[in-house]
Design a protein around this motif. Structure first.
Motif, mmCIF file in Angstrom:
data_model
loop_
_atom_site.group_PDB
_atom_site.id
_atom_site.type_symbol
_atom_site.label_atom_id
_atom_site.label_comp_id
_atom_site.label_asym_id
_atom_site.label_seq_id
_atom_site.Cartn_x
_atom_site.Cartn_y
_atom_site.Cartn_z
ATOM 1 N N HIS A 865 0.816 -1.193 0.000
ATOM 2 C CA HIS A 865 0.000 0.000 0.000
ATOM 3 C C HIS A 865 0.867 1.268 0.000
ATOM 4 O O HIS A 865 0.549 2.246 -0.642
ATOM 5 N N THR A 866 1.950 1.223 0.760
ATOM 6 C CA THR A 866 2.802 2.416 0.840
ATOM 7 C C THR A 866 3.776 2.471 -0.335
ATOM 8 O O THR A 866 4.701 3.270 -0.338
ATOM 9 N N GLY A 867 3.551 1.623 -1.290
ATOM 10 C CA GLY A 867 4.328 1.737 -2.525
ATOM 11 C C GLY A 867 5.730 1.211 -2.442
ATOM 12 O O GLY A 867 6.586 1.539 -3.254
ATOM 13 N N SER A 868 6.027 0.421 -1.425
ATOM 14 C CA SER A 868 7.387 -0.100 -1.365
ATOM 15 C C SER A 868 7.390 -1.611 -1.599
ATOM 16 O O SER A 868 8.083 -2.342 -0.928
ATOM 17 N N SER A 869 6.576 -2.030 -2.556
ATOM 18 C CA SER A 869 6.467 -3.466 -2.785
ATOM 19 C C SER A 869 7.787 -4.065 -3.241
ATOM 20 O O SER A 869 8.009 -5.259 -3.137
ATOM 21 N N GLU A 870 8.684 -3.208 -3.734
ATOM 22 C CA GLU A 870 9.961 -3.759 -4.187
ATOM 23 C C GLU A 870 10.989 -3.855 -3.058
ATOM 24 O O GLU A 870 12.054 -4.412 -3.234
ATOM 25 N N HIS A 871 10.675 -3.212 -1.946
ATOM 26 C CA HIS A 871 11.641 -3.180 -0.857
ATOM 27 C C HIS A 871 11.959 -4.595 -0.387
ATOM 28 O O HIS A 871 11.084 -5.445 -0.342
ATOM 29 N N PHE A 872 13.188 -4.809 -0.042
ATOM 30 C CA PHE A 872 13.539 -6.192 0.204
ATOM 31 C C PHE A 872 12.979 -6.740 1.508
ATOM 32 O O PHE A 872 12.851 -7.935 1.678
ATOM 33 N N ASP A 873 12.578 -5.848 2.404
ATOM 34 C CA ASP A 873 11.848 -6.309 3.586
ATOM 35 C C ASP A 873 10.559 -7.005 3.166
ATOM 36 O O ASP A 873 10.163 -8.018 3.747
ATOM 37 N N VAL A 874 9.902 -6.416 2.173
ATOM 38 C CA VAL A 874 8.641 -6.983 1.703
ATOM 39 C C VAL A 874 8.899 -8.320 1.030
ATOM 40 O O VAL A 874 8.172 -9.286 1.213
ATOM 41 N N VAL A 875 9.992 -8.332 0.269
ATOM 42 C CA VAL A 875 10.335 -9.564 -0.423
ATOM 43 C C VAL A 875 10.519 -10.683 0.598
ATOM 44 O O VAL A 875 9.977 -11.773 0.460
ATOM 45 N N ARG A 876 11.247 -10.371 1.641
ATOM 46 C CA ARG A 876 11.476 -11.365 2.689
ATOM 47 C C ARG A 876 10.182 -11.784 3.375
ATOM 48 O O ARG A 876 9.952 -12.946 3.666
ATOM 49 N N LEU A 877 9.369 -10.767 3.615
ATOM 50 C CA LEU A 877 8.120 -10.999 4.320
ATOM 51 C C LEU A 877 7.234 -11.944 3.514
ATOM 52 O O LEU A 877 6.624 -12.871 4.050
ATOM 53 N N ARG A 878 7.189 -11.686 2.215
ATOM 54 C CA ARG A 878 6.383 -12.557 1.339
ATOM 55 C C ARG A 878 6.897 -13.989 1.431
ATOM 56 O O ARG A 878 6.125 -14.932 1.491
ATOM 57 N N GLU A 879 8.195 -14.117 1.456
ATOM 58 C CA GLU A 879 8.776 -15.461 1.573
ATOM 59 C C GLU A 879 8.318 -16.140 2.859
ATOM 60 O O GLU A 879 7.937 -17.311 2.866
ATOM 61 N N LYS A 880 8.341 -15.335 3.933
ATOM 62 C CA LYS A 880 7.923 -15.900 5.224
ATOM 63 C C LYS A 880 6.473 -16.346 5.177
ATOM 64 O O LYS A 880 6.103 -17.421 5.682
ATOM 65 N N LEU A 881 5.661 -15.523 4.556
ATOM 66 C CA LEU A 881 4.256 -15.848 4.431
ATOM 67 C C LEU A 881 4.091 -17.138 3.642
ATOM 68 O O LEU A 881 3.327 -18.027 4.021
ATOM 69 N N GLU A 882 4.824 -17.228 2.546
ATOM 70 C CA GLU A 882 4.789 -18.447 1.720
ATOM 71 C C GLU A 882 5.112 -19.665 2.593
ATOM 72 O O GLU A 882 4.395 -20.660 2.583
ATOM 73 N N GLU A 883 6.227 -19.505 3.332
ATOM 74 C CA GLU A 883 6.659 -20.609 4.195
ATOM 75 C C GLU A 883 5.549 -21.036 5.143
ATOM 76 O O GLU A 883 5.266 -22.222 5.306
ATOM 77 N N LEU A 884 4.934 -20.034 5.748
ATOM 78 C CA LEU A 884 3.876 -20.320 6.711
ATOM 79 C C LEU A 884 2.751 -21.081 6.030
ATOM 80 O O LEU A 884 2.234 -22.081 6.546
ATOM 81 N N LEU A 885 2.384 -20.597 4.835
ATOM 82 C CA LEU A 885 1.283 -21.230 4.121
ATOM 83 C C LEU A 885 1.641 -22.664 3.777
ATOM 84 O O LEU A 885 0.805 -23.563 3.889
ATOM 85 N N VAL A 886 2.902 -22.856 3.383
ATOM 86 C CA VAL A 886 3.333 -24.212 3.052
ATOM 87 C C VAL A 886 3.222 -25.132 4.262
ATOM 88 O O VAL A 886 2.661 -26.227 4.179
ATOM 89 N N THR A 887 3.697 -24.636 5.416
ATOM 90 C CA THR A 887 3.629 -25.496 6.603
ATOM 91 C C THR A 887 2.176 -25.752 7.029
ATOM 92 O O THR A 887 1.861 -26.792 7.588
ATOM 93 N N ARG A 888 1.368 -24.783 6.772
ATOM 94 C CA ARG A 888 -0.023 -24.952 7.184
ATOM 95 C C ARG A 888 -0.728 -26.023 6.335
ATOM 96 O O ARG A 888 -1.594 -26.720 6.809
ATOM 97 N N ASN A 889 -0.366 -26.050 5.065
ATOM 98 C CA ASN A 889 -1.004 -27.060 4.216
ATOM 99 C C ASN A 889 -0.360 -28.418 4.446
ATOM 100 O O ASN A 889 0.509 -28.865 3.874
#
Lengths: 889, 186
Positions: A865-889
């Motif tokens: 939303h704040t327009g920093s979708s390219e920021h690498f914090d976001v990139v990492r965060l998305r990865e973490k989310l992915e990981e979580l989703l993977v473990t959940r399934n």
């Protein structure tokens, strides 16, 4: 068995007598197909050809073994009237024992120095006896008294001395962690003892730390005065009166401690008091630096002579630089040395550079005539240095004397500078208003230039982290500022000057970390200037920028942002876009991402680059600066290759303009190293760059040691990623030490350094230590900036994360919640993505996966939303989310 | 230096003349010193002091073993070599124990500067290997004791052990090659 051995023996010896080429033929014949025999002989022949264990030197081992054996034998024996009760030490020529004189009522503890080799001629005995008289007459507080002396039954000469229960001066200083200043003070006592003996025409000849003891009460005692001359090792060096009948084998011995030998001693020339001065210099060198001036181990007498007589040792200040050290020691040695001197590396170097270097090196001159004339003169110079007066040893330049004066009188001189500014500005005002003559105007202009330089000078001096500023001086600086502020407050009738003064003082407050005061004063400057030159004055814009800097440090971003916007408008309207100041303002504005926003910051930084290229061309330092700024953007945007390319460009420009060994070049390297490390691209390259950069910074530390912090912490993180936690810890600690030395405990930078250390512990899995330090750091931030500061929220998140690691979920939860409050307070509703992510992690650890997922999603959305979708914090965060989703399934 | 005088005194002392020792000591000392200095020329120059050390050692032993029946000065050299071996091995063993006990002090620091020197382990291994050699060839082992531990020259060793110089030289070459090979394989 025996006959076989004898056969081998015979064949071996026969073979040895043959030419190598003939051996094979001989062996073939003699062994008659006995391949085992042949193998045995061949292997012995091989072994014969090369050096092996038996051929290694064992001199030192022999000496040590003999010492031990000897002392075991001597205990309980009588020497003269003294009974040996313990062993105090052994040298190559003699041994020292603790002895008691137990005749009649009282027991006196003494030190007996016994020479191993007996005298063989009458003349030696005579010389010994007369010398003993002279030595017994030495009476000085800092010289151990000679009580007795004589010859043992075997003709070995011995001396009985006052027993000094003390430690060698170097050990004493290290143990008590004496500072450079305290060491110098103590050393004056050594000089006074030497001076006393010299007046009595006694030369010591063997001054070294083990002969200079300090008692627990801090009293210096010199041992063995003049004894070297009589006891063997100096016997041939009596200078002028070689003892008759002296047998050749008694001659030619060099002093037993080559490390402290003067060139003339090594060459076997006449020894005078100047030799003692030289040795004093060496001892002082070692006391200050922690190393001896030369590395002499394993040198042959010829090498030794060459080193001592011809090579120039590194002066103390240089010795502790990377290049001076590399030959000698590791960083941990260096840290130990600093620890023992209760100081930081940079500070120690600074203390040694200049006068101390000059004093030590003058004492250690190769030519006796170039040294100090007397020990007293050396002591006087030390005293002058301690009193911040010019020293004799130093080349007497005008600048040097002026610098001395300033250092001696920091308060007066800077007050004088302030007065000078006021006066100069006053003259300008007067001349402007009355417009007397052109000449006066020119004069005023010159003064104005000068005063601008003075202001710069002052700012330079106050700039936090400037190595010229001693931490202790900050008190005087603050007093001075209060005074300056008082002066400025009285300047109501000269608003322009008053605004100028407020601006200067405000900037100084900013660099001292007193942001609150800074903001208050800088606001005044802006208000006054605004009233004076209107809303469009460029001077007002400049003052606004300075205020904005203080505001951002204070954490008041919105206001800072609007000030920058306003100032940028003014500057563009006055100068157009392609102007240095416009670019500078944009650079400032774009450097604080949280409130400017990532997109806007990116735009501004690229704009700065564009303007600067247009203004200065590609190869300009300011262009390099702009490259650095956009490089950082690309680094955060997860474009590591591009970032490296940009930092590399900046580095090339800087190398061209400044030369390869420059702190700015080092800075570029460090940023490159960061990227290589952060993105796990090339840890080896990263380490190489860090090391290279740190070495450069070390070399030219004069101005830039605050810049070392970045490289140190980067390198530390790299090492800890590599698993080399001990080395990492050392670097974190070194960084923290620097911060503490420069800023003191209560300073944002120190809090930051503690935070780095904590993150190091956290990475090495020591969450308990991490927690301890993070609490400490948070405490400092809160004290410094109040409970609602944005930086406090950052520290809370760090602590919270560690608490999660330690399973202290409730406290972590409340910290995160509080941090989120602070952040939304500052940045508005749609902020705090990182805190929300941290909360997500907390729930995940707790096992509450629904809530965790919810938080992580929210965090990602917020970032986007704040327009920093390219920021690498976001990139990492998305990865973490992915990981979580993977473990959940 | 009058070597026959030394021999004379040694004999006098051996036959019970205590005063002979007083006169003897400085003479032997001086003689040893000269020999040691001469011998060490040509070796690594940093041995300058070990010449003295050797002499000290000899002297020390002379004082301590003054009841020993001195045959002649070479007997004394042989004795000194044997004693030196004991002292060195003794020292090495003690230090090893200390080290294992974790006592680290300045001394260990010093040792790090002396990497090219013989180590404590080396000394102990040499001693062990020499004990094996003793079983194979007692005479060679004696030669090693004189040459390696005592630091005697070929000539002195020959005189001390009552052998010819070529024999000592041959024995030494072989023993040295054998020991170095043994120690390399450890």
């Amino acid at each position: 068995m025996k006959s076989r051995w004898n056969k081998i023996k015979r064949i071996f010896s026969e073979a040895l007598m043959l030419e190598k080429d003939d051996r094979a033929r001989y062996l073939d014949k003699i062994c008659e197909g006995d391949s085992e025999l042949m193998g045995e002989v061949l292997s012995l022949l091989d072994s014969h050809e090369v050096p092996g264990t038996l051929d290694q030197p064992m001199h030192n081992l022999r000496m040590s073994a003999i010492s031990l054996a000897r002392s075991n034998l001597m205990l309980g024996r009588m020497i003269g009237k003294y009974k040996i009760i313990n062993d105090l030490g052994h040298g190559g020529m003699g041994s020292v024992y603790l002895a008691e004189r137990a005749d009649g009522e009282y027991v006196q503890r003494t030190a007996v120095k016994l020479q191993h080799s007996p005298f063989v001629s009458e003349s030696q005995v005579k010389a010994f006896k007369s010398e003993r008289q002279i030595l017994a007459s030495l009476e000085h507080d800092h010289i151990a008294r000679i009580l007795d002396g004589g010859l043992t039954d075997h003709g070995q000469p011995y001396y009985v001395m006052e027993f000094v229960d003390g430690k060698p001066i170097d050990e004493y200083c290290d143990e008590k962690r004496l500072t450079v200043h305290e060491r110098l003070e103590l050393f004056q006592d050594v000089c006074s003892a030497v001076q006393y003996a010299h007046r009595k025409l006694v030369v010591h000849r063997d001054l070294k730390p083990s002969n200079i003891l300090v008692t627990n009460e801090g009293s210096v005692k010199l041992l063995d005065f003049g004894i070297a001359k009589v006891l063997g090792n100096g016997g041939e060096l009596t200078g002028g009166t070689p003892l008759p009948d002296l047998q050749p084998e008694w001659q030619g011995f060099q002093p037993l401690t080559p490390s402290y030998a003067s060139p003339e001693q090594v060459r076997g020339e006449t020894i005078t008091t100047a030799s003692d001065i030289y040795q004093l210099g060496v001892v002082l060198y070692e006391l200050l630096v922690g190393f001896q001036p030369y590395k002499l181990e394993g040198d042959s007498p010829e090498e030794l002579e060459r080193t001592i007589c011809d090579s120039e040792p590194l002066c103390p200040g240089k010795r502790l630089t990377q290049s001076g050290l590399s030959r000698l020691a590791s960083t941990s040695d260096l840290l130990q040395i600093c620890e023992a001197r209760d100081t930081a590396v940079s500070q120690l170097r600074r203390q040694l550079r200049g006068d101390v270097d000059a004093i030590v090196m003058k004492a250690m001159q190769k030519e006796p005539d170039c040294r100090y004339d007397s020990a007293e003169q050396l002591a006087t110079d030390i005293r002058r240095y301690l009193a911040k007066k010019p020293v004799l040893a130093h080349p007497q330049t005008k600048l040097y004397r002026a610098e001395k004066y300033i250092r001696r009188n920091p308060v007066e001189i800077t007050a004088a500078v302030l007065v000078f500014i006021l006066l100069a500005a006053y003259i300008i005002t007067i001349t402007w208003h009355t417009q007397i003559t052109h000449a006066a105007l020119d004069e005023a202009q010159r003064e104005a230039d000068k005063s601008a330089q003075v202001v710069e000078f002052m700012l330079g001096m106050f700039r936090a982290g400037d190595p010229r500023v001693n931490p202790g001086d900050q008190i005087t600086v603050r007093e001075l500022l209060e005074r300056g502020l008082g002066e400025a407050n009285r300047l109501d009738n000269q608003p322009e000057l008053q605004a100028n003064m407020f601006n200067v003082i405000g900037k100084v407050y900013t660099s001292l970390g007193r942001y609150h005061d800074a903001v208050e004063i800088l606001e005044k400057a802006v208000d006054i200037q605004r009233g004076f030159s209107g809303d469009t004055g460029t001077e007002t814009a400049r003052y606004m920028n300075d205020l904005a800097v203080a505001l951002t440090r204070q954490g008041i971003y919105q206001e800072a942002y609007s000030l920058y916007t306003e100032s940028l408008d003014i500057l563009i309207s006055q100068y157009g876009e392609k102007h240095p100041e416009v670019a500078n303002t944009m650079a400032l504005m774009g450097s604080w991402i949280p409130v400017t926003g990532f997109e806007e910051s990116t735009r501004l930084r690229y704009k700065v680059l564009e303007i600067r290229i247009a203004l200065y061309g590609e190869n300009h330092l300011l262009t390099a600066d702009a490259y650095m700024r956009v490089g950082q953007i690309e680094r955060s945007r997860a474009n590591p290759e591009k970032a490296i390319h940009l930092f590399g460009k900046a580095m090339e420009i800087r190398k061209n303009e400044l030369g390869p060994v420059h702190p700015d070049v080092a800075e570029s390297m460090i940023f490159m190293a960061d990227v290589y490390r952060l993105y796990n691209m090339d840890p080896v390259k990263s380490e190489k760059l860090y090391r290279e950069a740190l070495a450069i910074q070390d070399e030219v530390l004069g101005e830039v040691h605050v810049s070392r912090l970045h490289g140190l912490s980067g390198m530390a993180t790299l090492l800890s990623d590599k698993g080399d936690h001990a080395a990492a810890e050392e670097l974190y600690l070194e960084g923290l030490m620097i911060r503490r030395q420069i800023y003191g405990e209560q300073h944002p930078s120190t809090a930051e350094g503690i935070g780095h250390l904590a993150s190091g512990y956290s990475r090495m899995g020591d969450h308990e230590k991490a927690e301890y330090y993070l609490r400490k750091s948070l405490g400092i931030w809160e004290t410094l900036l109040g409970p609602d500061h944005i930086a406090v929220s950052g520290a809370m998140v760090s602590l919270g994360n560690t608490l999660v690691d330690r399973q202290k979920f409730d406290e972590a939860d409340s910290l995160f919640t509080r941090a989120l409050e602070i952040q939304t307070q500052h940045y508005g509703e749609n902020s705090g993505a990182l805190v929300i992510a941290a909360l997500g992690r907390l729930y995940q650890q707790r096992g509450d996966l629904d809530v965790a997922e919810q938080h992580l999603r929210e965090a990602v959305e917020l970032f986007e939303h704040t327009g920093s979708s390219e920021h690498f914090d976001v990139v990492r965060l998305r990865e973490k989310l992915e990981e979580l989703l993977v473990t959940r399934n | 230096m009058d070597t026959s005088r030394i021999t004379q005194l040694l004999q006098a002392h051996a036959s019970g003349d205590q005063n002979a020792l007083d006169e003897l000591i400085p003479l032997v000392y001086s003689e040893m010193h000269k020999i040691a200095r001469g011998r060490l020329i040509g070796e690594r120059p940093d041995h300058t002091f070990s010449a003295t050390a050797l002499v000290h050692e000899a002297y020390l032993k002379l004082v301590d073993f003054n009841r020993i029946d001195w045959q002649n000065r070479y007997h004394f050299f042989g004795m000194a070599s044997q004693v030196m071996r004991n002292i060195l091995v003794d020292y090495a063993v003690k230090r090893q124990v200390q080290k294992r006990g974790g006592k680290r002090n300045r001394v260990t620091l010093d040792e790090e500067h002396l990497k090219e020197e013989m180590s404590l382990d080396d000394i102990i291994s040499v001693d062990h290997a020499l004990q094996r050699l003793e079983k194979l060839d007692e005479r060679q082992a004696k030669v090693v004791e004189c040459r390696f531990f005592g630091g005697l020259t070929i000539e002195e060793t020959a005189n001390t052990l009552g052998m010819s110089e070529p024999t000592v030289s041959r024995d030494w070459k072989m023993a040295r090659a054998w020991l170095n090979r043994e120690l390399k394989n450890v």
